[in-house]
Design a protein around this motif. Sequence first.
Motif, PDB file in Angstrom:
ATOM      1  N   ILE A   1       0.812  -1.224   0.000  1.00 14.96           N
ATOM      2  CA  ILE A   1       0.000   0.000   0.000  1.00 14.96           C
ATOM      3  C   ILE A   1       0.843   1.270   0.000  1.00 14.96           C
ATOM      4  CG2 ILE A   1      -0.188   0.260   2.513  1.00 14.96           C
ATOM      5  CD1 ILE A   1      -3.167   0.927   2.050  1.00 14.96           C
ATOM      6  N   MET A   2       2.120   1.177   0.439  1.00 14.54           N
ATOM      7  CA  MET A   2       2.989   2.349   0.456  1.00 14.54           C
ATOM      8  C   MET A   2       3.321   2.846  -0.955  1.00 14.54           C
ATOM      9  SD  MET A   2       3.191   2.946   3.586  1.00 14.54           S
ATOM     10  CE  MET A   2       4.422   4.245   3.600  1.00 14.54           C
ATOM     11  N   GLU A   3       3.135   1.998  -1.946  1.00 12.31           N
ATOM     12  CA  GLU A   3       3.389   2.422  -3.320  1.00 12.31           C
ATOM     13  C   GLU A   3       2.327   3.393  -3.836  1.00 12.31           C
ATOM     14  OE1 GLU A   3       4.271  -0.639  -6.099  1.00 12.31           O
ATOM     15  OE2 GLU A   3       5.822  -1.550  -4.854  1.00 12.31           O
ATOM     16  N   HIS A   4       1.251   3.542  -3.092  1.00  8.81           N
ATOM     17  CA  HIS A   4       0.225   4.518  -3.467  1.00  8.81           C
ATOM     18  C   HIS A   4       0.738   5.945  -3.288  1.00  8.81           C
ATOM     19  CE1 HIS A   4      -3.823   5.901  -4.258  1.00  8.81           C
ATOM     20  NE2 HIS A   4      -3.903   6.520  -3.096  1.00  8.81           N
ATOM     21  N   ILE A   5       1.760   6.115  -2.446  1.00  6.60           N
ATOM     22  CA  ILE A   5       2.337   7.433  -2.170  1.00  6.60           C
ATOM     23  C   ILE A   5       3.198   7.866  -3.355  1.00  6.60           C
ATOM     24  CG2 ILE A   5       3.852   8.748  -0.637  1.00  6.60           C
ATOM     25  CD1 ILE A   5       3.087   6.721   1.574  1.00  6.60           C
ATOM     26  N   VAL A   6       2.902   9.030  -3.924  1.00  6.79           N
ATOM     27  CA  VAL A   6       3.550   9.446  -5.176  1.00  6.79           C
ATOM     28  C   VAL A   6       5.050   9.691  -5.020  1.00  6.79           C
ATOM     29  CG1 VAL A   6       1.397  10.436  -5.998  1.00  6.79           C
ATOM     30  CG2 VAL A   6       3.057  11.912  -4.852  1.00  6.79           C
ATOM     31  N   PHE A   7       5.530   9.949  -3.796  1.00  7.08           N
ATOM     32  CA  PHE A   7       6.957  10.186  -3.602  1.00  7.08           C
ATOM     33  C   PHE A   7       7.765   8.900  -3.793  1.00  7.08           C
ATOM     34  CE2 PHE A   7       4.941  13.493  -0.873  1.00  7.08           C
ATOM     35  CZ  PHE A   7       5.331  14.581  -1.638  1.00  7.08           C
ATOM     36  N   ASN A   8       7.083   7.761  -3.851  1.00 14.14           N
ATOM     37  CA  ASN A   8       7.753   6.481  -4.070  1.00 14.14           C
ATOM     38  C   ASN A   8       7.780   6.072  -5.541  1.00 14.14           C
ATOM     39  OD1 ASN A   8       8.354   6.033  -1.362  1.00 14.14           O
ATOM     40  ND2 ASN A   8       6.382   5.088  -0.940  1.00 14.14           N
ATOM     41  N   TRP A   9       7.203   6.890  -6.411  1.00 13.20           N
ATOM     42  CA  TRP A   9       7.172   6.561  -7.841  1.00 13.20           C
ATOM     43  C   TRP A   9       8.473   7.006  -8.499  1.00 13.20           C
ATOM     44  CZ3 TRP A   9       1.539   8.081  -9.667  1.00 13.20           C
ATOM     45  CH2 TRP A   9       0.624   7.369  -8.876  1.00 13.20           C
ATOM     46  N   ILE A  10       9.067   6.138  -9.294  1.00 14.13           N
ATOM     47  CA  ILE A  10      10.385   6.395  -9.882  1.00 14.13           C
ATOM     48  C   ILE A  10      10.263   7.100 -11.235  1.00 14.13           C
ATOM     49  CG2 ILE A  10      12.493   5.314 -10.758  1.00 14.13           C
ATOM     50  CD1 ILE A  10      12.103   3.131  -8.654  1.00 14.13           C
ATOM     51  N   ILE A  11      11.031   8.173 -11.366  1.00 11.08           N
ATOM     52  CA  ILE A  11      11.042   8.980 -12.587  1.00 11.08           C
ATOM     53  C   ILE A  11      12.437   8.917 -13.215  1.00 11.08           C
ATOM     54  CG2 ILE A  11      10.829  11.327 -13.508  1.00 11.08           C
ATOM     55  CD1 ILE A  11       8.788  11.819 -11.221  1.00 11.08           C
ATOM     56  N   LYS A  12      12.483   8.703 -14.512  1.00 17.29           N
ATOM     57  CA  LYS A  12      13.741   8.555 -15.247  1.00 17.29           C
ATOM     58  C   LYS A  12      13.761   9.550 -16.406  1.00 17.29           C
ATOM     59  CE  LYS A  12      14.114   5.131 -18.096  1.00 17.29           C
ATOM     60  NZ  LYS A  12      14.225   3.753 -18.639  1.00 17.29           N
ATOM     61  N   ASP A  13      14.699  10.465 -16.385  1.00 20.99           N
ATOM     62  CA  ASP A  13      14.858  11.438 -17.475  1.00 20.99           C
ATOM     63  C   ASP A  13      13.543  12.127 -17.833  1.00 20.99           C
ATOM     64  OD1 ASP A  13      17.571  10.958 -17.673  1.00 20.99           O
ATOM     65  OD2 ASP A  13      17.314   9.355 -19.144  1.00 20.99           O
ATOM     66  N   ASN A  14      12.902  12.683 -16.802  1.00 24.94           N
ATOM     67  CA  ASN A  14      11.668  13.476 -16.970  1.00 24.94           C
ATOM     68  C   ASN A  14      10.449  12.659 -17.406  1.00 24.94           C
ATOM     69  OD1 ASN A  14      13.183  15.694 -16.258  1.00 24.94           O
ATOM     70  ND2 ASN A  14      13.442  16.416 -18.360  1.00 24.94           N
ATOM     71  N   ASN A  15      10.532  11.330 -17.266  1.00 22.85           N
ATOM     72  CA  ASN A  15       9.402  10.458 -17.559  1.00 22.85           C
ATOM     73  C   ASN A  15       9.292   9.393 -16.469  1.00 22.85           C
ATOM     74  OD1 ASN A  15       8.408  11.286 -20.335  1.00 22.85           O
ATOM     75  ND2 ASN A  15      10.576  10.953 -20.780  1.00 22.85           N
ATOM     76  N   PHE A  16       8.118   8.812 -16.335  1.00 26.42           N
ATOM     77  CA  PHE A  16       7.967   7.715 -15.386  1.00 26.42           C
ATOM     78  C   PHE A  16       8.759   6.505 -15.871  1.00 26.42           C
ATOM     79  CE2 PHE A  16       3.845  10.000 -14.747  1.00 26.42           C
ATOM     80  CZ  PHE A  16       4.070  10.386 -13.436  1.00 26.42           C
ATOM     81  N   ASP A  17       9.312   5.753 -14.918  1.00 25.04           N
ATOM     82  CA  ASP A  17      10.003   4.508 -15.233  1.00 25.04           C
ATOM     83  C   ASP A  17       8.936   3.423 -15.386  1.00 25.04           C
ATOM     84  OD1 ASP A  17      12.051   2.717 -15.663  1.00 25.04           O
ATOM     85  OD2 ASP A  17      12.365   2.298 -13.539  1.00 25.04           O
ATOM     86  N   ILE A  18       8.652   3.046 -16.621  1.00 21.81           N
ATOM     87  CA  ILE A  18       7.512   2.179 -16.924  1.00 21.81           C
ATOM     88  C   ILE A  18       7.905   0.702 -16.918  1.00 21.81           C
ATOM     89  CG2 ILE A  18       5.756   1.611 -18.655  1.00 21.81           C
ATOM     90  CD1 ILE A  18       5.348   4.290 -17.271  1.00 21.81           C
ATOM     91  N   LEU A  19       7.034  -0.114 -16.317  1.00 23.59           N
ATOM     92  CA  LEU A  19       7.199  -1.563 -16.284  1.00 23.59           C
ATOM     93  C   LEU A  19       6.155  -2.215 -17.196  1.00 23.59           C
ATOM     94  CD1 LEU A  19       7.642  -2.023 -12.417  1.00 23.59           C
ATOM     95  CD2 LEU A  19       9.427  -1.790 -14.145  1.00 23.59           C
ATOM     96  N   THR A  20       6.322  -3.506 -17.429  1.00 25.32           N
ATOM     97  CA  THR A  20       5.409  -4.200 -18.339  1.00 25.32           C
ATOM     98  C   THR A  20       4.132  -4.670 -17.652  1.00 25.32           C
ATOM     99  OG1 THR A  20       6.591  -6.292 -17.923  1.00 25.32           O
ATOM    100  CG2 THR A  20       7.274  -4.968 -19.835  1.00 25.32           C
ATOM    101  N   SER A  21       4.164  -4.826 -16.319  1.00 28.91           N
ATOM    102  CA  SER A  21       2.962  -5.333 -15.631  1.00 28.91           C
ATOM    103  C   SER A  21       3.034  -5.040 -14.144  1.00 28.91           C
ATOM    104  CB  SER A  21       2.822  -6.845 -15.843  1.00 28.91           C
ATOM    105  OG  SER A  21       3.888  -7.539 -15.202  1.00 28.91           O
TER     106      SER A  21
END
Length: 380
Positions: free
Chosen positions: A253-273
């Motif tokens: 549930i801690m991943e709901h916090i936006v400060f834990n979202w990873i950003i790479k070169d001005n974009n979100f770090d996207i996963l496949t699933s």
Amino acid sequence: MIKKEKYGNIIDYLKSNQESFIEQSFNDVDGLVFSYLAYYNFESININSKRVKISSIENELLLNENNYHLSNYDEKKEFLIALKSSNRYKDIEVSNFVRLYNLEKEEQFCGVLFHYKDLFSFVSFRGTDTTIYGWKEDLNLSYSYPLISQCDALSYLNNSYKYLNKIIYVGGHSKGGNLAVYSAINSYKYIYKHIIHIYSYDGPGFKELFFKSKKYKERKYKIIKYVPEFSIFGMIMEESEDFKVINAKGFTIMEHIVFNWIIKDNNFDILTSITSGAYIFDKAINKWLLSYDDETKKRLVSLLYSIIINNNILRVEDIRNNLLNLVKTYNALDKESKIFIKKVTKKFISLTLNYAKDNFINETSKTKEIIKNKINFKNK
């Protein structure tokens, strides 16, 4: 020379991206910035239709924690300081702040407008705060449509048009994302044509009636939805929505916090699933919700809510300090109510275990196939 990729979070993004919106166009990370800004304490200031630069508002006022907002005070302070000193955001103005709370109506709504000069406006909706009735309204999503806050959001967007620039973005985090989608999809045609994107950041979905509507089918192409890899909130009732998965730190549930979202070169770090754990939980809870009619879900939510309210608990964080009293209140329920709660709870646990078992079998089968292929390749 190979360019080194830069990883960080939304605060690092504010510090590193100093190009103005003229030099670098609006992107999806900017959408998250404006969506999160709705959590700040604009109610302590008289923000009406007159635009006010955020940089001119004292930090102490915006960070006042005597209201029912999300926690993470240190990160919120660092975020605000970084935003105010950013060349990209220094000219952002705020207006038309509206906050509606009603315990009896189980209503929790907040909307605010942000503007960048005469270039664009962002209609931002606040997500669920830490009040019990705010969370109760979220649970009402399972059996009620439309919610009071969804109607509030639609009225807010339609009535805000005359204050907006010609280019419009609409968005929100958590329940704010749900409100953004509902309001934009149902907005007046002359407003909708000016909306570029509709952002939902880990926002819950809707009942089937919404997805079947003509307006949703015609307008859904403007929706951009993001969820963290272990999404719980954003996957509830999500069956008809496309989404992108963000790499995130934290646990469950801690991943709901936006400060834990990873950003790479001005974009979100996207996963496949999403993760297998999130998949299991989300499949179980959505199957569970679909297995009961609206009256049954309403009865369950009302019973659980009454147990909490009868102990004078008004904020979510106070639940853990009152567990013993909650158990006593539950035990004092009539026999039929206790049997009912046990029955529906048992079904959810059973569904979760079944999905976990199926997922384990599938993953084991895939692993065996990979090993088999490797062996065959070596023997060629």
